[in-house]
Design an enzyme around this catalytic site. Structure first.
Site, PDB file in Angstrom:
ATOM      1  N   HIS A 176       2.009  55.757  17.502  1.00 29.52           N
ATOM      2  CA  HIS A 176       3.023  55.653  16.444  1.00 29.52           C
ATOM      3  C   HIS A 176       4.144  56.691  16.464  1.00 29.52           C
ATOM      4  O   HIS A 176       4.788  56.904  15.450  1.00 29.52           O
ATOM      5  CB  HIS A 176       2.343  55.717  15.052  1.00 29.52           C
ATOM      6  CG  HIS A 176       1.524  54.511  14.710  1.00 29.52           C
ATOM      7  ND1 HIS A 176       0.319  54.229  15.293  1.00 29.52           N
ATOM      8  CD2 HIS A 176       1.731  53.520  13.824  1.00 29.52           C
ATOM      9  CE1 HIS A 176      -0.190  53.129  14.792  1.00 29.52           C
ATOM     10  NE2 HIS A 176       0.654  52.655  13.899  1.00 29.52           N
TER      11      HIS A 176
ATOM     12  N   HIS B  74       4.088  50.004  17.616  1.00 29.60           N
ATOM     13  CA  HIS B  74       4.426  49.520  16.281  1.00 29.60           C
ATOM     14  C   HIS B  74       5.941  49.514  16.139  1.00 29.60           C
ATOM     15  O   HIS B  74       6.559  50.536  15.891  1.00 29.60           O
ATOM     16  CB  HIS B  74       3.809  50.410  15.206  1.00 29.60           C
ATOM     17  CG  HIS B  74       3.790  49.782  13.846  1.00 29.60           C
ATOM     18  ND1 HIS B  74       4.888  49.134  13.301  1.00 29.60           N
ATOM     19  CD2 HIS B  74       2.807  49.678  12.917  1.00 29.60           C
ATOM     20  CE1 HIS B  74       4.562  48.685  12.095  1.00 29.60           C
ATOM     21  NE2 HIS B  74       3.312  48.986  11.848  1.00 29.60           N
TER      22      HIS B  74
ATOM     23  N   GLU C 284      -4.879  42.566  11.013  1.00 32.37           N
ATOM     24  CA  GLU C 284      -3.832  42.719  10.007  1.00 32.37           C
ATOM     25  C   GLU C 284      -2.683  41.755  10.322  1.00 32.37           C
ATOM     26  O   GLU C 284      -1.510  42.098  10.205  1.00 32.37           O
ATOM     27  CB  GLU C 284      -3.295  44.154   9.972  1.00 32.37           C
ATOM     28  CG  GLU C 284      -4.320  45.179   9.549  1.00 32.37           C
ATOM     29  CD  GLU C 284      -3.713  46.510   9.156  1.00 32.37           C
ATOM     30  OE1 GLU C 284      -4.002  46.968   8.049  1.00 32.37           O
ATOM     31  OE2 GLU C 284      -2.937  47.069   9.946  1.00 32.37           O
TER      32      GLU C 284
ATOM     33  N   GLU D 104      -0.721  41.723   3.772  1.00 34.77           N
ATOM     34  CA  GLU D 104      -0.398  43.130   3.481  1.00 34.77           C
ATOM     35  C   GLU D 104       0.959  43.227   2.794  1.00 34.77           C
ATOM     36  O   GLU D 104       1.917  42.552   3.186  1.00 34.77           O
ATOM     37  CB  GLU D 104      -0.401  43.935   4.782  1.00 34.77           C
ATOM     38  CG  GLU D 104      -0.108  45.402   4.537  1.00 34.77           C
ATOM     39  CD  GLU D 104      -0.064  46.223   5.828  1.00 34.77           C
ATOM     40  OE1 GLU D 104      -0.599  45.757   6.853  1.00 34.77           O
ATOM     41  OE2 GLU D 104       0.510  47.324   5.784  1.00 34.77           O
TER      42      GLU D 104
ATOM     43  N   CYS E 100       3.169  45.444   2.968  1.00 37.43           N
ATOM     44  CA  CYS E 100       4.215  45.807   3.940  1.00 37.43           C
ATOM     45  C   CYS E 100       4.715  44.590   4.716  1.00 37.43           C
ATOM     46  O   CYS E 100       5.881  44.534   5.095  1.00 37.43           O
ATOM     47  CB  CYS E 100       3.683  46.808   4.957  1.00 37.43           C
ATOM     48  SG  CYS E 100       3.555  48.484   4.329  1.00 37.43           S
TER      49      CYS E 100
ATOM     50  N   CYS F  43       0.794  53.118   3.833  1.00 36.89           N
ATOM     51  CA  CYS F  43       2.086  52.530   4.224  1.00 36.89           C
ATOM     52  C   CYS F  43       2.709  51.714   3.095  1.00 36.89           C
ATOM     53  O   CYS F  43       3.935  51.695   2.943  1.00 36.89           O
ATOM     54  CB  CYS F  43       1.907  51.657   5.454  1.00 36.89           C
ATOM     55  SG  CYS F  43       0.566  50.460   5.328  1.00 36.89           S
TER      56      CYS F  43
HETATM   57 ZN   LIG Z   1       1.286  48.563   4.345  1.00 38.45          ZN
END
Ligand SMILES: [Zn+2]
Length: 797
Positions: free
Chosen positions: A157, A208, A326, A342, A344, A410
């Site tokens: 990341h 990511h 995810e 999620e 996000c 996040c």
């Molecule tokens: Zn998130």
């Protein structure tokens, strides 16, 4: 992450000249529209204004407090003073801090706050002190692993964190005009630019995605073209299977789809992998395409958008159904109870849709943005602004709740930055038109064909579809008003100065009004909002026989605390009459939907084959907007409602038992063991997960207790095993014990206790009469274990 620097100080024209769009970009040579920055949009309504205020006075401070508590900010201090130990949290901790700084900066732009500004300056000074002489900045690698910079782009990341730093720095510069944060960003960007690129620089891109869209923002605000070229490099090279080489994975065994690295970026046909990564990547790609006009990439974006919104999006505007990655699985896989969705990912989809809306000038993209913002995104934060959803199911047994913070935090700052800059999604301009994408009471300032124009908007949207728009201009000015006609609205109507417009002129989902506007003109748009029953495409197996309720842009749900009978027993026939009702004191003021549901009488099917089908009875129900659920008493919640009595889940004796465990931590749900939801494999992530983690190598048990003795003669156990992502494995061995008086005794098993993955492990034993059974497991050394389902077989003697 960087080196170089200094260059930018040369060409920094005034702030005003470089003010970039604060939300989304996409505006290059190809884009039809340019966004209107949120700083030129005034939100003054009863729906969003209180939420923005709560965001400002509760969520943003709570974010900053939690970042202090969790160590995110301390990590920067450690890095600043050259410490080599003490780093706290996962590798991407910096990114959560950057997102919160971005949210706080947006808030400063609309609500000057000297105390907050000072707090940010102190944090920024620490970041600057932590930044290495060559411009690199990532506290994990500075404090903990200085020798491992850029050695694992797939998992660690670094580029992702840098991207969030860029977004935050741009926001801070735009809000304050100060360059302290932007200086840090530029030095880091220059460092990254010195490392990555065409030979002799090195190949690579982020596991990511996010840095791509962030570099575009940094380019727009600094004018430094190298940042655009770097974003383009990251986008256009993606899919070269870089991560296979980085991790010595043989190509014939490499599936890069989780990272969108399985095929060249040009060749994607569907949305795939981790949902947030996918939507951020597509957002950055949209920005690049807007500038380059690359037809192949544009075709890819259009194709993948269609696949996303036509086959892979929840009715609440969220994406990514599965917890295991995810992300995405297969088309039309949209389970409700186990919906990951999620927060996000919903934010990311709104960002991508906004960019495509600017690119194409087509209302269908803004329709998705609206769906995401009013439902999935807004559900991410509690009404008081202090608790947050990471996972957003559409069906809950009442045990899923917003949390004050997360180890992986996040989502909370992502919601905060979205709410703080919400106005940026509402309007756009083109050479001769002002485009209205969201209907929010307030006003907007824009420049069309060189002429400053203001528009006042009065509406009670989303509760009522009447919208009054009043241009304010110095002198009569010709331009088009383009008003999005939402896809949910079947019969919009328009009048100008009391004169009804007929027929309506519609282009790509926008109602077009061309006029020579003068102050005092009044446009009245009416978007009738009948309550709609929404059906899902029949390919969505999870929604067979179910309908959802929607009114205007809002998706509704039934929450147990509003009902007099169990939600799980109710069905709402397709023809049931539904009525809206304004409830000012409920959940900050909402329109609820009331009607009559039905309940089929209970049957006990134990040892019976036929029974008279009892007549159902009618019971009143009340639905609330989905975004508002879990703000009151905990209970069952459902978005998709059956239209006919459900076939009862057939459970054995286990369904009637009380469940206890030798050990259960916070994220263990013991009731998962007898919820009757059968897995397809041991690796499947259950909605409710019964496990003993983090206990490892120990002996553990799960127990069923009945209110009276039962005669039982066998069990079936389906073990949970999350190899590849977690620490649960099938146990070394297990056995069944029964309660005999005060003591536990093993049953007399008629065969072996098999411990295997991906199947029911079944054991018959000599019948025992008992009020309690235990499943006792010996965990593997170094590993924990969990149970998907444990069924109990009643003796048929
Ligand atoms: Zn998130």
């Amino acid at each position: 992450m960087k080196t170089m620097g200094c260059f930018w100080a040369v060409g920094f024209a005034g702030i005003i000249a470089f003010i970039a769009p604060a939300v989304g970009t996409a505006q290059g040579t190809l884009a039809k529209l340019r966004t209107v920055p949120f700083t030129d949009v005034k939100i003054a309504d009863a729906f969003w204004s209180p939420r923005q205020e709560t965001n400002r006075i509760a969520s943003i401070p709570v974010n900053l407090e939690n970042l202090e508590k969790a160590g995110n900010l301390e990590n920067f201090r450690l890095a600043a003073k050259g410490a080599r130990e003490g780093y706290q949290g996962p590798v991407f901790m910096d990114s959560d801090a950057y997102k919160a700084l971005e949210a706080a900066s947006y808030s400063l732009a609309t609500h000057p706050d000297p105390a907050l500004e000072k707090q940010l300056d102190e944090i920024i000074a620490t970041l600057a002190a932590a930044q290495q002489p060559d411009g690199y900045l990532n506290t994990y690698f500075i404090v903990k692993e200085p020798s491992k910079r850029w050695t694992n782009l797939r998992d660690w990341h670094e580029l992702y964190c840098a991207g969030h730093l860029f977004e935050a720095a741009v926001a801070h510069f735009q809000a304050t005009g100060k360059r302290n944060f932007l200086n840090v960003a530029v030095k880091l960007a220059d460092n990254i630019d010195s490392v990555f690129g065409l030979p002799p620089k090195r190949m690579g891109y982020s596991g990511h995605p996010e840095i791509e869209l962030a570099l575009i923002k940094l380019w727009r605000v600094t004018g430094e073209r190298r940042y655009f070229e770097l974003a383009r490099f990251f986008v256009e090279n993606r899919g070269r299977k870089f991560f296979a080489g980085e991790h010595n994975t043989p190509l014939d065994r490499y599936d890069g789809s989780y990272w969108q690295d399985d095929v060249p970026i040009y060749e994607h046909r569907n949305i795939k992998g981790h949902a947030v990564r996918a939507a951020y990547l597509m957002s950055g790609t949209t920005d690049v395409v807007a500038e380059t006009g690359d037809e192949r990439l544009l075709a890819m974006l259009n194709r993948v958008w269609r696949n996303t919104t036509e086959r892979n999006m929840y009715v609440t505007g969220g994406i990514g159904p599965s917890a295991h990655n995810e992300g995405f699985t297969v088309d039309y896989d949209l389970p409700n109870a186990t919906a990951y969705q999620e927060t996000c990912a919903t934010v990311a989809l709104a960002q991508w849709g906004h960019r495509l809306a600017l690119l194409h000038g087509d209302a269908k993209y803004a329709d998705v943005v609206e769906r995401a913002l009013y439902n999935g995104v807004l559900a991410g934060v509690s009404q008081d602004g202090t608790k947050f959803f990471y996972v957003n199911p559409l069906d809950s047994a009442g045990r899923h709740h917003r949390q004050p913070w997360f180890g992986c935090a996040c989502c909370p700052p992502n919601v905060a930055r979205t709410l703080a800059s919400l106005g940026g999604y509402a309007y756009a301009v083109s050479d001769d038109a002002l485009w209205v994408n969201l209907y929010i009471q307030g006003s907007v300032k824009a420049t069309i064909a060189g002429v400053p124009v203001e528009l006042n908007v009065t509406t009670e949207y989303p509760w009522d579809g009447k919208v009054v728009l009043e241009p304010i201009v110095k002198q009569a000015t010709s331009f088009e008003l383009r008003l999005r006609s939402p896809a949910w609205c079947e019969a919009p109507s328009l009048s100008v100065n009391g004169r009804k417009i007929s027929p309506l002129k519609t282009e790509q989902g926008y109602l077009v009004l061309k006029d020579k506007w003068k102050t005092g003109d009044k446009v009245e748009l009416t978007l009738p909002m009948p309550i709609q029953r929404v059906a899902a495409n029949p390919n969505v197996k999870a929604n067979h026989g179910l309908l959802a309720i929607q009114r205007g842009p809002l998706v509704y749900c039934l929450e147990q605390c509003d009902q007099s009978e169990p939600v799980t027993a109710m069905f709402v026939p397709a023809g049931a009459e539904l009525k809206p009702e304004k409830e000012k004191s409920l959940l900050g003021g909402v329109v609820t939907i009331k009607g009559m549901a039905e309940i089929a009488a209970d049957h006990n099917w134990r040892r019976t084959l036929y029974q008279p089908a009892n007549v159902s009875r009618r019971v009143p129900f009340k639905a609330i907007p989905y975004y508002a659920w879990d703000n009151r008493e905990a209970g069952v919640m459902k978005v998709w409602l059956p239209t006919a009595p459900l076939v009862p889940r057939v459970g054995g004796l286990e369904a009637e038992a009380k469940v206890t465990m030798s050990f259960a931590n916070d994220n263990c749900q013991p009731y998962g063991v007898n919820d009757g939801i059968e897995p397809k494999s041991s690796g499947e992530q259950p909605a409710a997960n019964c496990h003993w983690w983090p206990h490892k190598g120990t002996e553990e048990w799960v127990q069923y207790t009945w209110s009276k003795p039962m005669t039982v003669s066998g069990v079936k156990v389906y073990w949970f095993d999350d190899t590849g992502r977690g620490q649960c494995r099938v146990p070394v061995s297990w056995q069944i014990q029964f309660l005999d008086g005060q003591s536990w005794k093993p049953v007399a098993a008629k065969g072996n206790y098999a411990a295997a993955k991906d199947k029911w492990c079944e054991v018959e034993f000599e019948p025992v009469q008992t009020a309690a059974l235990r499943l006792v497991a010996r965990l593997q050394d170094g590993w924990s274990a969990g149970v998907h389902e444990w069924k109990v077989i009643e003796t048929d003697d």
